[in-house]
Structure formats: structure tokens, C-alpha cells
Design a protein around this motif. Structure first.
Motif, mmCIF file in Angstrom:
data_model
loop_
_atom_site.group_PDB
_atom_site.id
_atom_site.type_symbol
_atom_site.label_atom_id
_atom_site.label_comp_id
_atom_site.label_asym_id
_atom_site.label_seq_id
_atom_site.Cartn_x
_atom_site.Cartn_y
_atom_site.Cartn_z
ATOM 1 N N LEU A 48 96.569 -7.435 -38.695
ATOM 2 C CA LEU A 48 97.081 -7.387 -37.329
ATOM 3 C C LEU A 48 97.749 -8.678 -36.866
ATOM 4 N N SER A 49 97.677 -9.705 -37.656
ATOM 5 C CA SER A 49 98.409 -10.949 -37.379
ATOM 6 C C SER A 49 99.043 -11.407 -38.685
ATOM 7 N N THR A 50 99.987 -12.302 -38.584
ATOM 8 C CA THR A 50 100.628 -12.814 -39.796
ATOM 9 C C THR A 50 99.607 -13.497 -40.687
ATOM 10 N N LYS A 51 98.746 -14.298 -40.090
ATOM 11 C CA LYS A 51 97.720 -15.001 -40.859
ATOM 12 C C LYS A 51 96.807 -14.007 -41.582
ATOM 13 N N ALA A 52 96.385 -12.956 -40.885
ATOM 14 C CA ALA A 52 95.514 -11.945 -41.491
ATOM 15 C C ALA A 52 96.245 -11.169 -42.584
ATOM 16 N N LEU A 53 97.527 -10.873 -42.368
ATOM 17 C CA LEU A 53 98.316 -10.170 -43.380
ATOM 18 C C LEU A 53 98.391 -11.002 -44.650
ATOM 19 N N PHE A 54 98.724 -12.290 -44.514
ATOM 20 C CA PHE A 54 98.810 -13.155 -45.690
ATOM 21 C C PHE A 54 97.468 -13.233 -46.408
ATOM 22 N N LYS A 60 93.857 -9.067 -51.920
ATOM 23 C CA LYS A 60 93.914 -7.740 -52.538
ATOM 24 C C LYS A 60 94.898 -7.652 -53.698
ATOM 25 N N LEU A 61 95.991 -8.425 -53.622
ATOM 26 C CA LEU A 61 97.014 -8.350 -54.653
ATOM 27 C C LEU A 61 96.958 -9.524 -55.620
ATOM 28 N N ALA A 62 95.905 -10.312 -55.501
ATOM 29 C CA ALA A 62 95.661 -11.431 -56.430
ATOM 30 C C ALA A 62 96.858 -12.366 -56.521
ATOM 31 N N PHE A 63 97.373 -12.773 -55.341
ATOM 32 C CA PHE A 63 98.441 -13.766 -55.338
ATOM 33 C C PHE A 63 97.909 -15.042 -55.986
ATOM 34 N N PRO A 64 98.778 -15.838 -56.563
ATOM 35 C CA PRO A 64 98.334 -17.086 -57.198
ATOM 36 C C PRO A 64 97.775 -18.068 -56.160
ATOM 37 N N ASN A 75 107.348 -13.162 -49.964
ATOM 38 C CA ASN A 75 108.430 -12.435 -50.620
ATOM 39 C C ASN A 75 108.452 -12.728 -52.125
ATOM 40 N N GLU A 76 108.279 -13.969 -52.488
ATOM 41 C CA GLU A 76 108.280 -14.335 -53.900
ATOM 42 C C GLU A 76 107.117 -13.676 -54.644
ATOM 43 N N CYS A 77 105.943 -13.702 -54.042
ATOM 44 C CA CYS A 77 104.768 -13.105 -54.702
ATOM 45 C C CYS A 77 104.910 -11.593 -54.830
ATOM 46 N N ILE A 78 105.409 -10.941 -53.794
ATOM 47 C CA ILE A 78 105.614 -9.479 -53.858
ATOM 48 C C ILE A 78 106.632 -9.150 -54.950
ATOM 49 N N ASN A 79 107.712 -9.894 -55.008
ATOM 50 C CA ASN A 79 108.726 -9.637 -56.037
ATOM 51 C C ASN A 79 108.194 -9.907 -57.432
ATOM 52 N N LEU A 81 105.212 -9.278 -58.363
ATOM 53 C CA LEU A 81 104.377 -8.120 -58.696
ATOM 54 C C LEU A 81 105.215 -6.973 -59.260
ATOM 55 N N VAL A 82 106.404 -6.802 -58.719
ATOM 56 C CA VAL A 82 107.267 -5.703 -59.140
ATOM 57 C C VAL A 82 107.582 -5.798 -60.624
ATOM 58 N N SER A 83 107.623 -7.005 -61.137
ATOM 59 C CA SER A 83 107.980 -7.169 -62.545
ATOM 60 C C SER A 83 106.776 -7.042 -63.487
ATOM 61 N N ARG A 84 105.556 -6.909 -62.942
ATOM 62 C CA ARG A 84 104.376 -6.788 -63.792
ATOM 63 C C ARG A 84 104.226 -5.367 -64.313
ATOM 64 N N GLU A 85 103.818 -5.241 -65.551
ATOM 65 C CA GLU A 85 103.512 -3.931 -66.136
ATOM 66 C C GLU A 85 102.167 -3.443 -65.595
ATOM 67 N N GLY A 86 102.054 -2.152 -65.370
ATOM 68 C CA GLY A 86 100.770 -1.560 -65.010
ATOM 69 C C GLY A 86 100.225 -2.020 -63.687
ATOM 70 N N TYR A 87 101.081 -2.164 -62.689
ATOM 71 C CA TYR A 87 100.643 -2.681 -61.403
ATOM 72 C C TYR A 87 101.115 -1.762 -60.305
ATOM 73 N N SER A 88 100.236 -1.390 -59.412
ATOM 74 C CA SER A 88 100.623 -0.599 -58.243
ATOM 75 C C SER A 88 99.702 -0.944 -57.096
ATOM 76 N N ALA A 89 100.172 -0.729 -55.900
ATOM 77 C CA ALA A 89 99.363 -0.979 -54.707
ATOM 78 C C ALA A 89 99.596 0.146 -53.724
ATOM 79 N N LYS A 90 98.574 0.497 -52.994
ATOM 80 C CA LYS A 90 98.651 1.532 -51.981
ATOM 81 C C LYS A 90 98.310 0.906 -50.646
ATOM 82 N N LEU A 91 99.122 1.134 -49.642
ATOM 83 C CA LEU A 91 98.905 0.570 -48.323
ATOM 84 C C LEU A 91 98.671 1.697 -47.339
#
Length: 92
Positions: A48-54, A60-64, A75-79, A81-91
Motif C-alpha cells: 500500500l506504500s512504495t516502501k511496502a511494495l519494495f 517474495k521475488l528474492a531480489f539481490p 525495474n532492473e530487478c524485475i527485468n 527476473l524475466v530472463s531467468r528460466e523456470g520463474y513465474s510470479a502471481k500477483l
């Protein structure tokens, strides 16, 4: 909005507002997905806030560890993820 998971071919992200139907499909995915397929569910109520979203996405997505908690880094971390094999997320 279509909440059907038509394929386990990734990468993909699903958004939904129908929590009950989404949970059924997510549970089915969890049962049938290959063991090496990463999948997670992120509830928008936790973002519900930018801080909480980050914080939520990072966890949940195991950002570095070096994730900068700003929109450019997000944006960099999400992009990445797109290049990883066997990765999906449901929101939801």
C-alpha cells in the motif's frame, strides 16, 4: 479479467481481483508445477506504500541484497527476473 493459468511456460505474471478463483488456480499450479519452477504470490494489500511494495517484492521475488529500493532498481530487478528460466510470479 482472465485468471486461468493456461501454461507453465514462463516467465509470466498474473494479476487478478478474484481472490477465490485465483487461489484455486494458484493451488493447482503449486501441485503440478515442476519442482524447479519458482512461483510465489504477492497480495497487493501488502503493497500500500512504495516502501511496502519494495519490501514485499524484494522478499517474495528474492531480489539481490544490493536492491536499491527505488524505481530504477525495481525495474532492473524485475527485468532480470524475466530472463531467468523456470520463474513465474502471481500477483493478487
Amino acid at each position: 479479467m482472465d485468471t486461468q493459468f493456461h501454461s507453465l511456460e514462463g516467465p509470466f505474471i498474473h494479476f487478478t481481483i478474484n481472490n477465490e478463483l485465483f487461489q484455486q488456480h494458484y493451488d493447482q499450479l503449486a501441485k503440478t508445477a515442476p519442482s524447479d519452477l519458482f512461483h510465489t504470490m504477492i497480495d497487493g494489500k501488502d503493497c500500500l506504500s512504495t516502501k511496502a511494495l519494495f519490501k514485499t517484492f524484494s522478499k517474495k521475488l528474492a531480489f539481490p541484497d544490493y536492491f536499491g529500493k527505488n524505481w530504477d532498481a525495481f525495474n532492473e530487478c524485475i527485468n532480470d527476473l524475466v530472463s531467468r528460466e523456470g520463474y513465474s510470479a502471481k500477483l493478487k
